[in-house]
Enzyme design. Sequence first.
Site, PDB file in Angstrom:
ATOM      1  N   LYS A 164       0.822  -1.210   0.000  1.00  0.00           N
ATOM      2  CA  LYS A 164       0.000   0.000   0.000  1.00  0.00           C
ATOM      3  C   LYS A 164       0.851   1.253   0.000  1.00  0.00           C
ATOM      4  CE  LYS A 164      -4.266  -1.121   2.282  1.00  0.00           C
ATOM      5  NZ  LYS A 164      -5.067  -0.836   3.476  1.00  0.00           N
ATOM      6  N   GLU A 206       0.724  -4.697   4.468  1.00  0.00           N
ATOM      7  CA  GLU A 206      -0.177  -5.264   5.471  1.00  0.00           C
ATOM      8  C   GLU A 206      -0.402  -6.722   5.128  1.00  0.00           C
ATOM      9  OE1 GLU A 206      -3.847  -3.078   5.246  1.00  0.00           O
ATOM     10  OE2 GLU A 206      -2.945  -1.232   5.990  1.00  0.00           O
ATOM     11  N   LYS A 207      -0.790  -7.492   6.105  1.00  0.00           N
ATOM     12  CA  LYS A 207      -1.241  -8.851   5.861  1.00  0.00           C
ATOM     13  C   LYS A 207      -2.496  -8.735   4.997  1.00  0.00           C
ATOM     14  CE  LYS A 207      -1.540 -13.287   6.786  1.00  0.00           C
ATOM     15  NZ  LYS A 207      -0.697 -14.021   5.827  1.00  0.00           N
ATOM     16  N   TYR A 208      -2.612  -9.554   3.952  1.00  0.00           N
ATOM     17  CA  TYR A 208      -3.845  -9.532   3.160  1.00  0.00           C
ATOM     18  C   TYR A 208      -4.893 -10.338   3.917  1.00  0.00           C
ATOM     19  CZ  TYR A 208      -7.180  -9.597  -0.567  1.00  0.00           C
ATOM     20  OH  TYR A 208      -8.325  -9.424  -1.290  1.00  0.00           O
ATOM     21  N   LYS A 243     -15.988   1.604  -3.313  1.00  0.00           N
ATOM     22  CA  LYS A 243     -17.354   1.231  -2.935  1.00  0.00           C
ATOM     23  C   LYS A 243     -18.351   1.497  -4.071  1.00  0.00           C
ATOM     24  CE  LYS A 243     -15.821   2.839   1.495  1.00  0.00           C
ATOM     25  NZ  LYS A 243     -15.604   4.075   2.268  1.00  0.00           N
ATOM     26  N   ARG A 298     -13.265  13.564   6.898  1.00  0.00           N
ATOM     27  CA  ARG A 298     -14.168  14.387   6.068  1.00  0.00           C
ATOM     28  C   ARG A 298     -15.538  13.719   6.023  1.00  0.00           C
ATOM     29  NH1 ARG A 298     -14.554  10.735   1.993  1.00  0.00           N
ATOM     30  NH2 ARG A 298     -12.652   9.604   1.464  1.00  0.00           N
ATOM     31  N   VAL A 301     -18.861   9.965   0.896  1.00  0.00           N
ATOM     32  CA  VAL A 301     -19.840   9.863  -0.205  1.00  0.00           C
ATOM     33  C   VAL A 301     -21.139   9.232   0.330  1.00  0.00           C
ATOM     34  CG1 VAL A 301     -20.305   8.754  -2.436  1.00  0.00           C
ATOM     35  CG2 VAL A 301     -18.008   9.603  -1.922  1.00  0.00           C
TER      36      VAL A 301
HETATM   37  P1  ADP Z   1      -7.920   3.623  -0.064  1.00  0.00           P
HETATM   38  O1  ADP Z   1      -7.550   4.646   0.974  1.00  0.00           O
HETATM   39  O2  ADP Z   1      -7.030   3.650  -1.263  1.00  0.00           O
HETATM   40  O3  ADP Z   1      -9.375   3.622  -0.397  1.00  0.00           O
HETATM   41  P2  ADP Z   1      -8.112   1.525   1.941  1.00  0.00           P
HETATM   42  O4  ADP Z   1      -6.954   1.285   2.838  1.00  0.00           O
HETATM   43  O5  ADP Z   1      -9.254   2.320   2.493  1.00  0.00           O
HETATM   44  O6  ADP Z   1      -7.587   2.206   0.597  1.00  0.00           O
HETATM   45  O7  ADP Z   1      -8.663   0.135   1.395  1.00  0.00           O
HETATM   46  C1  ADP Z   1      -9.677   0.077   0.408  1.00  0.00           C
HETATM   47  C2  ADP Z   1     -10.171  -1.360   0.261  1.00  0.00           C
HETATM   48  O8  ADP Z   1      -9.101  -2.238  -0.123  1.00  0.00           O
HETATM   49  C3  ADP Z   1     -10.717  -1.976   1.535  1.00  0.00           C
HETATM   50  O9  ADP Z   1     -12.055  -1.630   1.770  1.00  0.00           O
HETATM   51  C4  ADP Z   1     -10.550  -3.466   1.231  1.00  0.00           C
HETATM   52  O10 ADP Z   1     -11.546  -3.924   0.369  1.00  0.00           O
HETATM   53  C5  ADP Z   1      -9.232  -3.516   0.489  1.00  0.00           C
HETATM   54  N1  ADP Z   1      -8.106  -3.733   1.446  1.00  0.00           N
HETATM   55  C6  ADP Z   1      -7.297  -2.793   1.964  1.00  0.00           C
HETATM   56  N2  ADP Z   1      -6.381  -3.343   2.784  1.00  0.00           N
HETATM   57  C7  ADP Z   1      -6.595  -4.673   2.795  1.00  0.00           C
HETATM   58  C8  ADP Z   1      -5.989  -5.792   3.453  1.00  0.00           C
HETATM   59  N3  ADP Z   1      -4.942  -5.646   4.255  1.00  0.00           N
HETATM   60  N4  ADP Z   1      -6.511  -7.018   3.223  1.00  0.00           N
HETATM   61  C9  ADP Z   1      -7.569  -7.194   2.387  1.00  0.00           C
HETATM   62  N5  ADP Z   1      -8.183  -6.189   1.741  1.00  0.00           N
HETATM   63  C10 ADP Z   1      -7.720  -4.932   1.935  1.00  0.00           C
END
Ligand code: ADP
Length: 505
Positions: A164, A206-208, A243, A298, A301
């Site tokens: 990420k 992060e761990k998936y 989303k 913030r 949506v």
């Molecule tokens: P962004 O800020 O780019 O929207 P987020 O960290 O909010 O990213 O993550 C968006 C989506 O990505 C999460 O709702 C989930 O579906 C997926 N996701 C993020 N991190 C993980 C993770 N460690 N493991 C599995 N899915 C993840």
Amino acid sequence: MAQGTSPIRKVLIANRGEIAVRIIRSCRDLGIPTVAIYSDADRVALHVRMADEAFRVGPPPSRESYLSFERILDAAKASGADAIHPGYGFLSENAAFVRACEAAGIVFIGPPASAMDAMGEKTRARANMEKAGVPVVPGSNAPFPSVGEARAYAEKIGFPVMLKAAGGGGGKGMRRVERLADFDSAWRAAQSEALNAFGNDAVYLEKYLDEPHHVEIQVFADQAGNTVHLNERECSAQRRHQKVVEETPSPILTPEMRAAMGEVAVRAAKAVGYVGAGTVEFLVDKHRNFYFLEMNTRLQVEHPVTEWVTGLDLVASQIRVARGEPLGFRTEPPRGHSIEVRVYAEDPAQNFMPSPGRITYLRVPSGPNVRDDSGVYPGYTVPTVYDPMISKVSVWAPSRPEAIARMRRALSEYVVKGITTNIRYLHAILAHPDFVGGNYDTGFLPRAHSALLGRHDHALGEVALLAAVVDAYQRDARRRRSLTPVSGQRAGPSPWRLRTRGSRR
Ligand code: ADP
């Protein structure tokens, strides 16, 4: 946000599209005049037509218009606006902009810059949350200086992992890595994507989590530090980590889990001195453990679903808090059920390619407990340069099945001509057994992809077939009735054969 009391006599909305329109409406309800800003691509946009005043801030590229501190603050000064509402996206999470507003003596309707700083970078937010005793998704709390160190860490926590961008957002710079052999190339790709999108190549991992649910908690705090949560939103229906459909309550949450997540979200907000509306996002694993993902500092949506089940106007509440007023509400159990869908000018059949252009005909859904937050009108041309979301439809009903039925009804009323939209795709989601059954995780839309694209044709095919059978039956019944007295025969030719013959004429 400037601490203390401030009357707020005129609000400039530093945004465009449906959210600018949404904010104008609340301001009008509160009797506060509004100032729109627009780029050359938005000269005749709905938010410009609806605001009391409008100021041009530059050419179409956001960098030179909706992201320009100088031009926006100049417009605020020229119009006499004493407050700025940033909406979502654009400058809504930009701490430097908050400071620039403060320096110009303008109230920023949102949290203080310090809270944004604490939650802005994902790694810093994770470290701050761990310090506050909030469970975070297992992973590193700082970007890695080299691919070697990152790889070693990935091996330690075990594959699959999620790379990420520390400065990330909008699902960009995020990569799932299944195995060690793929790590180095994925790392390089994530770094360059992060650099391109955010001007910062810091990547962490992060761990998936396997098939998690995305469940977020709406929080609200006043300037005196009173902080409450307004329950959750289930946002697991995602495409490319973005989303598409949101609902509240979450079909997977028990009252105990809601209370536990709410308590943690309030703790997270208090830990950074939060003020105003914010959202603490969590991932929930198969065993119903929940982990902090990030905080959006913030308005979201998907805030309308919370408004439906709480009866609050969150934008008006943001303005009241910015004026220094106390919250005036507390956490209450959700009332009924609400669902929201995001309507995009895009073509699901063409890999969701944006479909800008002129809207030649528009019929929007309405009726009991249906809300359409739109940024367009008939004859409007959806520009190519911005996000192609044209509206959000949200519904309320006493129960989840009734809310689903109501949303399907609302979507069937929605007619947009001249451009292609995802309305049929949304309809297919609402009809999918996994959605209807209420147990869908973040893998749902990717898994159901072809069924959702094919389903509407298939479903319509079935409906058409059924309609054809009924129609045939009724016509033949009528024909039989008219044949019987004439011929005096009880047993005439087969109605199916009659129909076949008739159809040949
Ligand atoms: P962004 O800020 O780019 O929207 P987020 O960290 O909010 O990213 O993550 C968006 C989506 O990505 C999460 O709702 C989930 O579906 C997926 N996701 C993020 N991190 C993980 C993770 N460690 N493991 C599995 N899915 C993840």
